[in-house]
Design a protein around this motif. Structure first.
Motif, PDB file in Angstrom:
ATOM      1  N   ASP A  32       0.845  -1.352   0.658  1.00  0.00           N
ATOM      2  CA  ASP A  32      -0.094  -0.314  -0.003  1.00  0.00           C
ATOM      3  C   ASP A  32       1.171   1.293  -0.068  1.00  0.00           C
ATOM      4  O   ASP A  32       1.777   1.800   0.632  1.00  0.00           O
ATOM      5  CB  ASP A  32      -1.144  -0.429   1.257  1.00  0.00           C
ATOM      6  CG  ASP A  32      -1.680   0.451   1.085  1.00  0.00           C
ATOM      7  OD1 ASP A  32      -1.808   2.280   0.559  1.00  0.00           O
ATOM      8  OD2 ASP A  32      -1.944   1.766   2.722  1.00  0.00           O
ATOM      9  N   SER A  33       1.194   1.919  -1.132  1.00  0.00           N
ATOM     10  CA  SER A  33       1.746   3.032  -1.153  1.00  0.00           C
ATOM     11  C   SER A  33       1.050   4.824  -0.446  1.00  0.00           C
ATOM     12  O   SER A  33       1.720   4.898   0.107  1.00  0.00           O
ATOM     13  CB  SER A  33       1.329   3.638  -2.570  1.00  0.00           C
ATOM     14  OG  SER A  33       0.252   4.339  -2.837  1.00  0.00           O
ATOM     15  N   GLY A  34      -0.238   4.534   0.411  1.00  0.00           N
ATOM     16  CA  GLY A  34      -0.903   5.491   1.226  1.00  0.00           C
ATOM     17  C   GLY A  34      -1.705   6.461   0.065  1.00  0.00           C
ATOM     18  O   GLY A  34      -2.326   7.364   0.944  1.00  0.00           O
ATOM     19  N   ARG A  35      -1.673   6.559  -1.083  1.00  0.00           N
ATOM     20  CA  ARG A  35      -1.932   7.181  -2.025  1.00  0.00           C
ATOM     21  C   ARG A  35      -3.438   6.520  -2.588  1.00  0.00           C
ATOM     22  O   ARG A  35      -2.812   5.385  -3.203  1.00  0.00           O
ATOM     23  CB  ARG A  35      -1.283   8.219  -2.345  1.00  0.00           C
ATOM     24  CG  ARG A  35       0.537   8.576  -2.284  1.00  0.00           C
ATOM     25  CD  ARG A  35       0.540   9.467  -3.040  1.00  0.00           C
ATOM     26  NE  ARG A  35      -0.020  10.516  -3.869  1.00  0.00           N
ATOM     27  CZ  ARG A  35       0.318  11.071  -5.085  1.00  0.00           C
ATOM     28  NH1 ARG A  35       1.762  10.789  -5.274  1.00  0.00           N
ATOM     29  NH2 ARG A  35      -0.181  11.680  -6.225  1.00  0.00           N
ATOM     30  N   PRO A  36      -4.336   6.760  -2.793  1.00  0.00           N
ATOM     31  CA  PRO A  36      -5.031   5.950  -3.750  1.00  0.00           C
ATOM     32  C   PRO A  36      -5.085   6.236  -5.262  1.00  0.00           C
ATOM     33  O   PRO A  36      -5.572   5.018  -5.443  1.00  0.00           O
ATOM     34  CB  PRO A  36      -6.674   6.926  -3.584  1.00  0.00           C
ATOM     35  CG  PRO A  36      -5.900   8.015  -2.542  1.00  0.00           C
ATOM     36  CD  PRO A  36      -5.175   7.782  -2.591  1.00  0.00           C
ATOM     37  N   ASP A  37      -4.205   7.143  -5.573  1.00  0.00           N
ATOM     38  CA  ASP A  37      -3.962   7.279  -7.717  1.00  0.00           C
ATOM     39  C   ASP A  37      -2.760   5.917  -7.572  1.00  0.00           C
ATOM     40  O   ASP A  37      -2.810   6.537  -8.750  1.00  0.00           O
ATOM     41  CB  ASP A  37      -3.977   8.942  -7.541  1.00  0.00           C
ATOM     42  CG  ASP A  37      -2.355   9.474  -7.221  1.00  0.00           C
ATOM     43  OD1 ASP A  37      -2.731   8.259  -5.953  1.00  0.00           O
ATOM     44  OD2 ASP A  37      -2.183  10.520  -7.184  1.00  0.00           O
ATOM     45  N   GLN A  39      -1.285   2.564  -7.782  1.00  0.00           N
ATOM     46  CA  GLN A  39      -0.988   1.259  -7.354  1.00  0.00           C
ATOM     47  C   GLN A  39       0.042   0.648  -7.169  1.00  0.00           C
ATOM     48  O   GLN A  39       0.812   0.839  -8.465  1.00  0.00           O
ATOM     49  CB  GLN A  39      -1.901   0.033  -8.482  1.00  0.00           C
ATOM     50  CG  GLN A  39      -2.011  -1.180  -8.385  1.00  0.00           C
ATOM     51  CD  GLN A  39      -2.858  -1.923  -9.131  1.00  0.00           C
ATOM     52  OE1 GLN A  39      -2.955  -1.006  -9.917  1.00  0.00           O
ATOM     53  NE2 GLN A  39      -2.945  -3.114  -8.557  1.00  0.00           N
TER      54      GLN A  39
END
Length: 66
Positions: A32-37, A39
């Motif tokens: 999980d990068s911590g940003r929704p945009d 992957q």
């Protein structure tokens, strides 16, 4: 790849490269990068052959099979 232990190792290596500003988290076999945009997908590549070339005198080359 979905191995949590290996993904955590990669996340720690990434932390050192990005000076801690962009941290990755590992949850249930995913990064999980911590940003929704963004992957993050991790692939394992296992070579079966590699080539080596020498420069200088004498020139040389070889190949390796794994």
């Amino acid at each position: 790849m979905t191995d949590d232990a290996l993904l955590w190792r990669l996340a720690e290596l990434h932390r050192g490269r990005r000076d801690g500003r962009r941290l990755l988290d590992v949850q249930n076999g995913a990064v999980d990068s911590g940003r929704p945009d963004i992957q993050v997908v991790v692939f394992a590549v296992r070579p079966d052959k590699a080539y080596g070339h020498a420069k200088g005198d004498p020139f040389g080359q070889t190949d390796y099979r794994f």
